[in-house]
Design a protein around this motif. Structure first.
Motif, PDB file in Angstrom:
ATOM      1  N   ALA A 100     -14.426  31.200  28.082  1.00 57.05           N
ATOM      2  CA  ALA A 100     -12.687  31.271  28.018  1.00 57.05           C
ATOM      3  C   ALA A 100     -12.544  32.270  29.280  1.00 57.05           C
ATOM      4  O   ALA A 100     -11.723  31.929  30.240  1.00 57.05           O
ATOM      5  CB  ALA A 100     -12.331  31.459  26.860  1.00 57.05           C
ATOM      6  N   THR A 101     -13.092  33.529  29.169  1.00 54.95           N
ATOM      7  CA  THR A 101     -12.374  34.277  30.010  1.00 54.95           C
ATOM      8  C   THR A 101     -13.137  34.236  31.329  1.00 54.95           C
ATOM      9  O   THR A 101     -12.453  34.314  32.325  1.00 54.95           O
ATOM     10  CB  THR A 101     -13.062  36.013  29.693  1.00 54.95           C
ATOM     11  N   VAL A 143     -10.663  31.639  32.662  1.00 47.00           N
ATOM     12  CA  VAL A 143      -9.352  32.178  33.220  1.00 47.00           C
ATOM     13  C   VAL A 143      -9.744  33.164  34.565  1.00 47.00           C
ATOM     14  O   VAL A 143      -8.813  33.296  35.344  1.00 47.00           O
ATOM     15  CB  VAL A 143      -9.006  33.006  32.078  1.00 47.00           C
ATOM     16  N   LEU A 149      -9.754  31.179  37.546  1.00 47.45           N
ATOM     17  CA  LEU A 149      -8.670  29.999  37.413  1.00 47.45           C
ATOM     18  C   LEU A 149      -8.349  29.448  38.728  1.00 47.45           C
ATOM     19  O   LEU A 149      -8.095  28.287  38.863  1.00 47.45           O
ATOM     20  CB  LEU A 149      -7.516  30.722  36.604  1.00 47.45           C
ATOM     21  N   ARG A 150      -8.240  30.308  39.737  1.00 46.11           N
ATOM     22  CA  ARG A 150      -7.827  29.700  41.054  1.00 46.11           C
ATOM     23  C   ARG A 150      -8.769  29.108  41.591  1.00 46.11           C
ATOM     24  O   ARG A 150      -8.522  27.830  42.163  1.00 46.11           O
ATOM     25  CB  ARG A 150      -7.496  31.126  41.915  1.00 46.11           C
ATOM     26  N   ARG A 163      -8.541  25.745  39.687  1.00 43.31           N
ATOM     27  CA  ARG A 163      -7.472  24.870  40.234  1.00 43.31           C
ATOM     28  C   ARG A 163      -7.315  24.467  41.483  1.00 43.31           C
ATOM     29  O   ARG A 163      -6.865  23.371  41.823  1.00 43.31           O
ATOM     30  CB  ARG A 163      -5.999  25.877  40.031  1.00 43.31           C
ATOM     31  N   THR A 206      -9.301  21.914  36.150  1.00 46.35           N
ATOM     32  CA  THR A 206      -9.108  22.706  34.909  1.00 46.35           C
ATOM     33  C   THR A 206      -9.165  22.027  33.763  1.00 46.35           C
ATOM     34  O   THR A 206      -9.544  22.363  32.794  1.00 46.35           O
ATOM     35  CB  THR A 206      -7.521  23.256  34.893  1.00 46.35           C
ATOM     36  N   ALA A 220     -11.310  22.503  30.544  1.00 49.94           N
ATOM     37  CA  ALA A 220     -10.915  22.972  29.117  1.00 49.94           C
ATOM     38  C   ALA A 220     -11.859  22.001  28.428  1.00 49.94           C
ATOM     39  O   ALA A 220     -12.281  22.275  26.992  1.00 49.94           O
ATOM     40  CB  ALA A 220      -9.617  22.277  29.108  1.00 49.94           C
ATOM     41  N   TYR A 267     -14.819  23.811  27.522  1.00 49.80           N
ATOM     42  CA  TYR A 267     -14.632  25.100  26.283  1.00 49.80           C
ATOM     43  C   TYR A 267     -14.643  24.400  25.110  1.00 49.80           C
ATOM     44  O   TYR A 267     -14.988  24.985  23.962  1.00 49.80           O
ATOM     45  CB  TYR A 267     -13.338  25.728  26.854  1.00 49.80           C
ATOM     46  N   SER A 287      -6.500  37.996  45.796  1.00 49.66           N
ATOM     47  CA  SER A 287      -5.784  36.907  45.198  1.00 49.66           C
ATOM     48  C   SER A 287      -5.008  36.253  46.338  1.00 49.66           C
ATOM     49  O   SER A 287      -4.887  36.713  47.357  1.00 49.66           O
ATOM     50  CB  SER A 287      -4.957  37.444  44.352  1.00 49.66           C
ATOM     51  N   LEU A 288      -4.606  35.002  45.851  1.00 48.29           N
ATOM     52  CA  LEU A 288      -3.499  34.381  46.655  1.00 48.29           C
ATOM     53  C   LEU A 288      -2.355  35.401  47.316  1.00 48.29           C
ATOM     54  O   LEU A 288      -2.059  35.171  48.284  1.00 48.29           O
ATOM     55  CB  LEU A 288      -3.111  33.023  45.942  1.00 48.29           C
ATOM     56  N   LEU A 309      -6.675  28.092  25.181  1.00 44.43           N
ATOM     57  CA  LEU A 309      -7.294  28.096  26.538  1.00 44.43           C
ATOM     58  C   LEU A 309      -6.714  26.702  27.391  1.00 44.43           C
ATOM     59  O   LEU A 309      -6.726  27.096  28.498  1.00 44.43           O
ATOM     60  CB  LEU A 309      -8.985  27.970  26.586  1.00 44.43           C
ATOM     61  N   GLU A 310      -6.470  25.703  26.699  1.00 44.81           N
ATOM     62  CA  GLU A 310      -6.148  24.563  27.419  1.00 44.81           C
ATOM     63  C   GLU A 310      -4.734  24.722  27.946  1.00 44.81           C
ATOM     64  O   GLU A 310      -4.631  24.457  29.046  1.00 44.81           O
ATOM     65  CB  GLU A 310      -5.922  23.229  26.268  1.00 44.81           C
ATOM     66  N   THR A 319      -3.486  27.652  28.625  1.00 41.92           N
ATOM     67  CA  THR A 319      -3.641  28.548  29.907  1.00 41.92           C
ATOM     68  C   THR A 319      -4.028  28.051  31.091  1.00 41.92           C
ATOM     69  O   THR A 319      -3.564  28.226  32.097  1.00 41.92           O
ATOM     70  CB  THR A 319      -4.625  29.756  29.160  1.00 41.92           C
ATOM     71  N   LEU A 320      -4.942  26.985  30.809  1.00 35.14           N
ATOM     72  CA  LEU A 320      -5.570  26.523  32.071  1.00 35.14           C
ATOM     73  C   LEU A 320      -4.688  25.477  32.684  1.00 35.14           C
ATOM     74  O   LEU A 320      -4.532  25.243  34.018  1.00 35.14           O
ATOM     75  CB  LEU A 320      -6.954  25.743  31.768  1.00 35.14           C
ATOM     76  N   LEU A 374      -1.409  26.147  32.756  1.00 32.97           N
ATOM     77  CA  LEU A 374      -0.169  26.707  32.938  1.00 32.97           C
ATOM     78  C   LEU A 374       0.336  26.112  34.648  1.00 32.97           C
ATOM     79  O   LEU A 374      -0.672  26.242  35.418  1.00 32.97           O
ATOM     80  CB  LEU A 374      -0.243  28.235  33.129  1.00 32.97           C
ATOM     81  N   PRO A 375       1.763  26.015  34.669  1.00 39.63           N
ATOM     82  CA  PRO A 375       1.939  25.929  36.157  1.00 39.63           C
ATOM     83  C   PRO A 375       1.385  27.190  36.969  1.00 39.63           C
ATOM     84  O   PRO A 375       1.470  28.096  36.899  1.00 39.63           O
ATOM     85  CB  PRO A 375       3.611  25.881  35.964  1.00 39.63           C
ATOM     86  N   THR A 376       0.983  26.374  38.277  1.00 35.92           N
ATOM     87  CA  THR A 376       0.431  27.567  39.150  1.00 35.92           C
ATOM     88  C   THR A 376       1.210  28.651  39.427  1.00 35.92           C
ATOM     89  O   THR A 376       0.673  29.969  39.246  1.00 35.92           O
ATOM     90  CB  THR A 376       0.154  26.982  40.558  1.00 35.92           C
ATOM     91  N   ALA A 419       1.154  31.124  36.465  1.00 38.36           N
ATOM     92  CA  ALA A 419      -0.018  31.821  36.236  1.00 38.36           C
ATOM     93  C   ALA A 419      -0.155  32.806  37.277  1.00 38.36           C
ATOM     94  O   ALA A 419      -0.649  34.018  36.871  1.00 38.36           O
ATOM     95  CB  ALA A 419      -1.434  30.771  36.258  1.00 38.36           C
ATOM     96  N   GLU A 420       0.213  32.502  38.537  1.00 37.75           N
ATOM     97  CA  GLU A 420       0.220  33.680  39.415  1.00 37.75           C
ATOM     98  C   GLU A 420       1.226  34.942  39.272  1.00 37.75           C
ATOM     99  O   GLU A 420       0.762  36.095  39.410  1.00 37.75           O
ATOM    100  CB  GLU A 420       0.667  33.105  40.789  1.00 37.75           C
ATOM    101  N   LEU A 436      -3.518  36.934  30.894  1.00 39.53           N
ATOM    102  CA  LEU A 436      -4.118  35.737  30.446  1.00 39.53           C
ATOM    103  C   LEU A 436      -5.512  36.062  30.012  1.00 39.53           C
ATOM    104  O   LEU A 436      -5.883  35.558  29.016  1.00 39.53           O
ATOM    105  CB  LEU A 436      -4.457  34.709  32.010  1.00 39.53           C
ATOM    106  N   LEU A 437      -6.223  36.753  30.581  1.00 42.56           N
ATOM    107  CA  LEU A 437      -7.509  37.326  30.094  1.00 42.56           C
ATOM    108  C   LEU A 437      -7.440  38.087  28.818  1.00 42.56           C
ATOM    109  O   LEU A 437      -8.239  37.797  27.868  1.00 42.56           O
ATOM    110  CB  LEU A 437      -8.246  38.223  30.859  1.00 42.56           C
TER     111      LEU A 437
END
Lengths: 573, 602
Positions: free
Chosen positions: A205-206, A209, A212-213, A216, A221, A225, A228, B2-3, B119-120, B122-123, B125-127, B130-131, B138-139
């Motif tokens: 999970a970590t 996450v 995540l970028r 995505r 994603t 899921a 997981y 990061s972005l 987790l689902e 979290t994954l 989440l609208p971008t 999340a950003e 999140l972690l």
């Protein structure tokens, strides 16, 4: 391996006994009070039995008053003994832990380096969890001594009441605990497996996450899921199997304890009927039979803790016992003239007879066709390698580096590591730590020279922007530029940089290259750049090319570009 | 990394954290999960109550035994008592074991469903959310909070349930012996209540401070040890050692302080035990005196009460664990109750794979504008390179084009259709963004690649690796495609990780690729190989490359030069070189051919 453990046992024993010996005064108080506490715990069922025997069963008011007073005293002593005994024990343990942690950190940070095979992560584990577990030896010893006291008090009481019955209880309880030990490994194996499976699922999970970028970015994603969910379900199945074993274990514990109680009650009841025991003694025997299992279990637990402490202490002792990697025997100070750094005939790893000279005020580039050569060269320059491990000499103003004190050498020759590490604190602290206050005025200029102005300006706190988590919140390029700014701000006579702009885009790299050249242009400041960046090399006075560990060419960047196709290929990207 | 961090603030200053559920919401969620296992829930409760009741038989029987002795009973009476003790031991054992299994089953099942849901969510989440939240929060939700709740479910929970039942049923047992003995036992309750009332309000902040001090201690330790090379080269050894010693001493003082505080709490609990025991004995004395109960009943009552010491002690000391598990559960419930993102039901199909940005402007959380009125049209299959200094807005523009950053003004269209109309799922399937952050997923290499294409067979994976010239080193790995990679496994170099990311792009097979990779650490030869791999992975796709190296610009169909959030120049590499503008300056100085002083100055 075998030899290792025999030679390591002595330092381990020395480490552990040393911890106890240093705190002997405090520990002696703690042991005395904790033993008293256990004796009081053992006395509670006795007190109940006596009260029922002499007061409740007889209706004697005076006896009741005496018993009540006795119970109040008993509980007061019990509470105070535990309170102050455990406090002294915890203080002793925490102080030893603190000393151990600081000692490990001191060893790991030794300027001379450590001749240890441990990785950074492993060293960290030694400084944190191993140090902590080693200090548990103090707790194990204290708990063990108190448990023995509890057992002795119970045993004496039981034997005073009835010798055969007392002996039966004293033999029965260890047998019972022994029987439980037989299934315990199975239990801990299963619950260990469950913990591992759950940890794996959490790790997944970590991991998802953290990435995540990336997930995505490729629209994955949903699939992550799904993956997981499978891992979580696997972990659930393992946990359920472990739960069945836990259930069986609890059932066995309950039934053995219950049957033992039935046996003791039966025999004691029989004796009481036949007049061998009073009612109060019957209650005391039954109560103690239940109580005594507790200190006995504690003894077993202490054994486990002591084993854990020994295992950790071995790693701590090993780290503390490692020899420094290099010597710091040099007493000579460098004559304070303009600095000249000379490497003569260096042979180390891939390097063969490498000569490099940086004259005062000079800016020299080094291009290594093989990145391993660059690493070897930097290891020598930062004196991370013992003198005996390489051929040739490094001199600083004609004084052999080996004869200069390490701190003095590093003040003159500053090697900025390629992987920039920032420390917790704000930006200005990171850039100025260890600098005299007078020198701090140059910080802004250093930041500008490193093209890092935007890193500072983009945040409302500016130079006071807080850096946390080793600067992970910054991009690689931002970190790298702050590292460059820090090196410039330190303003060493000789600055050695290793690929300082790899994570920076071309346009910004150009700004940094210009800033660097201007910042280091003073006649008493020399710079050695180990890089393949043309933007940086184009502003050096001279470029040295290393191919297959040997110096093959020397010249200006433009000359080399014109005359050497291999050079062109290496630096023009 | 990061972005957004190139220009957005990173620290807690503007962090908006994910929601935390209130107590009501948390209970509703938990109850909803439990209700779906109603039969198991009822069975667990019934068996647990029976188990705790069976355990009451033993002290009662001992009281009976005392009475038998008192009135000089026969050996047969002793045998009866022993017989009942044996039967009750077996019954209690079976029931206790069974209830432990049932409790663990229920708890673990509910826990597993909860963590999966978290987790689902979290994954998904609208971008933008999340950003904004950042990876830290999140972690900690999917990692620490799940671990805390798991620990509670596996150890604390069953302990609390069985202790609670023991306390309640033993209390009931006291009342069953004689209601006055029950009342006497209850006299201990105010003592415990006062003790908890003294302890709880002080405890939470005390423990929080201790945890904070420990975190600070490990921060400096981790920082100094990871940066040991830097520490040595700056001769900061003693500074760092002092800092570590100071933080360690601070944490030690707090730990000792917290423990001292806890021992005072334990003393108060001892006092409550003492009061209760004395009350039972004195009331028992009076009742026996008045011939209301037998000596055996008082014995049973005193033994009942003595038996309560451990479960009561356990209950009051796990209060902290329960509190922190409750806090973590509320944080999990906050995520689990988030609404699912709405996907458009029947999005229109884009006409082609061209990407058009019109009048795009963006700012982060009320900060300065980082993109101003940017319009850019990328034809299907065209390769466009973005060039500019750090902070010019390249990365933000890439994020906007990829649909992961919603601009404050302007629109982005794929094949003539607005990205928002297409919905996140469709956009993510058609536009792939390779950000600067290169992550290798833990597991086998094949698992990692199949995240991009779950149905791909080994041949297709190998073909994708070959496209990005990674087949050679993959074949050389100890287990080929099955080699475990990622954390604590086979380490990949930065360049290999980037190739892997490109292979995922090939497998994901998108219409549009946005590349924002960081420059390779592998030296220029390695960088060249990566550029070739990127070219192969993006061939035929509409592509925007954030050019960290100008050779990437050289190979693109069109170069777009950005400064201060605006486009200042665009055209082909040769045309821009000929024009002699900003791009020309950058190119000359970057190649190091021209003296920077002459052309490169700003």
């Amino acid at each position: 391996m075998r030899d290792d453990s025999t030679t390591a046992r002595r330092p381990v024993a020395a480490l552990l006994t040393g911890m106890i010996w240093r705190r002997r005064g405090r520990l002696a108080v703690s042991w005395l009070l904790m033993s008293l506490h256990q004796a009081c715990e053992a006395a509670v069922p006795v007190a109940i039995g006596v009260t029922i025997d002499v007061a409740v069963a007889t209706g004697d008011w005076t006896a009741l008053a005496w018993c009540a007073a006795g119970i109040i005293v008993l509980f007061t002593v019990l509470a105070l003994a535990w309170r102050f005994g455990s406090q002294q024990g915890v203080i002793a343990q925490q102080r030893e832990l603190h000393d151990l942690r600081v000692a490990v950190a001191r060893r790991a940070l030794d300027p001379r380096g450590t001749d240890s095979s441990l990785s950074t992560g492993e060293t960290l584990t030694v400084a944190t969890s191993d140090a902590e577990k080693s200090s548990l030896i103090l707790r194990a010893v204290s708990m063990g001594i108190a448990a023995v006291a509890g057992i002795v008090v119970s045993a004496v009481t039981l034997l005073l009441i009835d010798v055969p019955l007392g002996l039966g209880v004293l033999l029965g309880v260890p047998l019972l605990l022994g029987a439980l030990q037989l299934i315990a490994p199975r239990l801990s194996r299963r619950s260990g497996a469950a913990q591992a499976a759950t940890a794996t699922a959490t790790g997944l999970a970590t991991d998802f996450v953290t990435g995540l970028r990336t997930l995505r970015g490729i629209g994955a994603t949903g699939r992550a899921a799904e993956r997981y969910r499978r891992a979580s379900d696997d972990a659930l199945q393992v946990s359920l199997r472990a739960a069945s074993v836990t259930g069986v274990y609890q059932a066995v514990t309950t039934v053995l304890g219950g049957l033992f109680l039935a046996a003791v009650a039966g025999v004691a009841g029989w004796f009481a009927l036949s007049g061998r025991l009073t009612v109060g003694e019957l209650i005391t025997v039954v109560g103690l039979a239940q109580f005594i299992a507790e200190p006995m279990r504690t003894l077993g637990y202490c054994g486990q803790i002591a084993a854990v402490a020994r295992g950790s202490a071995k790693r701590v002792a090993e780290l503390l016992g490692t020899a420094p990697l290099t010597r710091d025997a040099g007493e000579r100070s460098r004559q304070d003239t303009t600095p000249r750094l000379t490497l003569t005939g260096i042979g180390y790893r891939g390097l063969t007879e490498v000569d490099v000279t940086v004259a005062p005020g000079e800016s020299v580039g080094v291009v290594c066709h093989d990145p391993a050569d660059a690493d070897a060269l930097l290891a020598i320059l930062s004196r991370r390698v013992p003198e005996s491990d390489y051929l040739g000499t490094v001199t600083c103003d004609d004084v052999p580096a080996a004869e200069i004190r390490l701190a003095e050498y590093r003040r003159v020759v500053h090697v900025e590591p390629h992987d920039t590490t920032l420390f917790e604190g704000d930006i200005s602290e990171n850039l100025t730590a260890g600098m005299p206050a007078s020198a701090r005025a140059g910080i802004e200029a250093a930041v500008a020279a490193a093209a890092a102005t935007d890193v500072v300006a983009s945040h409302p706190d500016g130079m006071n922007r807080h850096i946390s988590d080793r600067g992970r919140s910054l991009s690689g390029g931002q970190r790298q530029r702050l590292g460059l700014a820090r090196a410039l701000a330190a303003d060493p006579p000789i600055l050695v940089l290793h690929d300082p702009t790899t994570a920076v885009d071309a346009a910004t790299e150009e700004l940094a290259a210009q800033g660097l050249a201007a910042f280091r242009s003073a006649p008493d400041r020399s710079t050695l750049l180990v890089t393949s960046s043309p933007a940086l090399l184009g502003k050096t006075d001279r470029v040295i090319v290393l191919e297959s560990g040997r110096v093959t060419r020397t010249g200006s960047h433009t000359d080399l570009l014109d005359s050497d196709p291999a050079y062109r290929k290496a630096v023009l990207r | 990394m990061s972005l957004a961090t190139e220009s957005v603030t990173d620290s807690s200053v503007t962090r908006q954290l994910l929601p935390v559920a209130g107590p009501g919401e948390t209970w509703r969620l938990l109850w909803g999960e439990l209700r779906s296992h109603r039969a198991a829930l009822v069975a667990t409760l019934v068996v647990s109550v029976l188990a705790a009741s069976a355990a009451l038989v033993a002290p009662w029987m001992l009281g009976v035994l005392v009475d038998e002795v008192d009135r000089a009973g026969t050996g047969a009476d002793v045998w009866t008592v022993v017989g009942v003790l044996v039967v009750s031991a077996v019954a209690a054992a079976v029931l206790t074991g069974w209830s432990a299994v049932l409790l663990a089953r229920l708890g673990n099942t509910v826990l597993a469903r909860l963590r999966e849901r978290v987790l689902e969510k979290t994954l998904r989440l609208p971008t933008a959310t999340a950003e904004r939240v950042g990876s830290g929060d999140l972690l900690s939700r999917v990692g620490d909070d799940v671990s805390v709740v798991s620990e509670a479910v596996i150890t604390t929970g069953p302990q609390v349930v069985s202790s609670l039942l023991t306390v309640v049923l033993t209390g009931a047992g006291l009342f069953a012996l004689d209601w006055r003995l029950g009342v006497a036992g209850l006299l201990a309750v105010p003592g415990y209540a006062l003790s908890l009332r003294w302890y709880l309000p002080k405890a939470a902040p005390f423990y929080a401070r201790e945890r904070e001090a420990m975190a600070e201690r490990s921060h400096v330790l981790v920082g100094s040890l990871h940066g040991v090379e830097t520490v040595r080269s700056y001769r900061w050894e003693s500074t760092h050692e002092e800092l570590i010693a100071r933080r360690s001493a601070a944490a030690m003082d707090l730990t000792v302080g917290v423990f001292k505080f806890f021992t005072r709490f334990a003393s108060r609990n001892n006092r409550a035990e003492c009061i209760g025991l004395l009350a039972v004995l004195v009331v028992g004395f009076l009742l026996v005196d008045a011939d209301a109960v037998t000596v055996g009943a008082v014995t049973a009552a005193a033994l009942y009460f003595h038996r309560l010491f451990n479960p009561l002690g356990a209950l009051v000391t796990v209060f902290d664990d329960i509190q922190s598990a409750g806090a973590s559960l509320a944080r999990l419930a906050g995520v689990a109750s988030l609404p699912d993102p709405v996907e458009p039901a029947d999005p229109p199909a884009p006409a082609d794979t061209g990407l058009t940005l019109t009048g795009v402007a963006h700012r982060y959380d009320g900060g300065p504008e980082v993109l101003s009125d940017v319009s850019l049209s990328v034809a299907p299959g065209e390769h466009v390179a973005l060039v500019g200094t750090s902070g010019a807005g390249k990365t933000t523009l890439a994020g906007v084009a990829a649909g992961v950053i919603e601009p404050v003004a302007g629109s982005v269209r794929l094949g003539g259709v607005e990205l928002s109309t297409l919905g996140d799922a469709v956009v993510r399937g058609r536009i792939t963004l390779l950000s600067q952050e290169v992550h290798v997923f833990t597991g086998s290499l094949a698992d990692d690649l199949r995240l991009a294409a779950p149905d791909a067979d080994d041949a297709r994976l190998t073909a994708a690796l070959a496209t990005v010239s990674a087949d050679g080193w993959v074949r050389a790995l100890p287990d080929g495609l099955d080699t475990k990679v990622g954390e604590h496994a086979h380490p990949l170099t930065a360049a290999q990780s980037q190739q892997l990311a490109l292979a995922r792009v090939v497998l994901a097979d998108p219409d549009v690729v946005i590349l924002d990779e960081a420059t390779a650490e592998a030296g220029s030869a390695g960088a060249r190989r990566l550029e070739e791999a990127a070219a192969a992975a993006t061939e035929g796709r509409t592509t925007i490359i954030v050019a960290h190296r100008l050779t990437q610009a050289q190979q693109a169909d069109r170069v777009v030069v950005m400064e201060h959030g605006r486009i200042v120049e665009q055209g082909s590499h040769t045309a821009l070189l000929a024009a002699g503008g900003r791009y020309r300056q950058l190119w000359d100085s970057w190649t190091g051919l021209t003296d920077a002083g002459a052309t490169g100055g700003r």
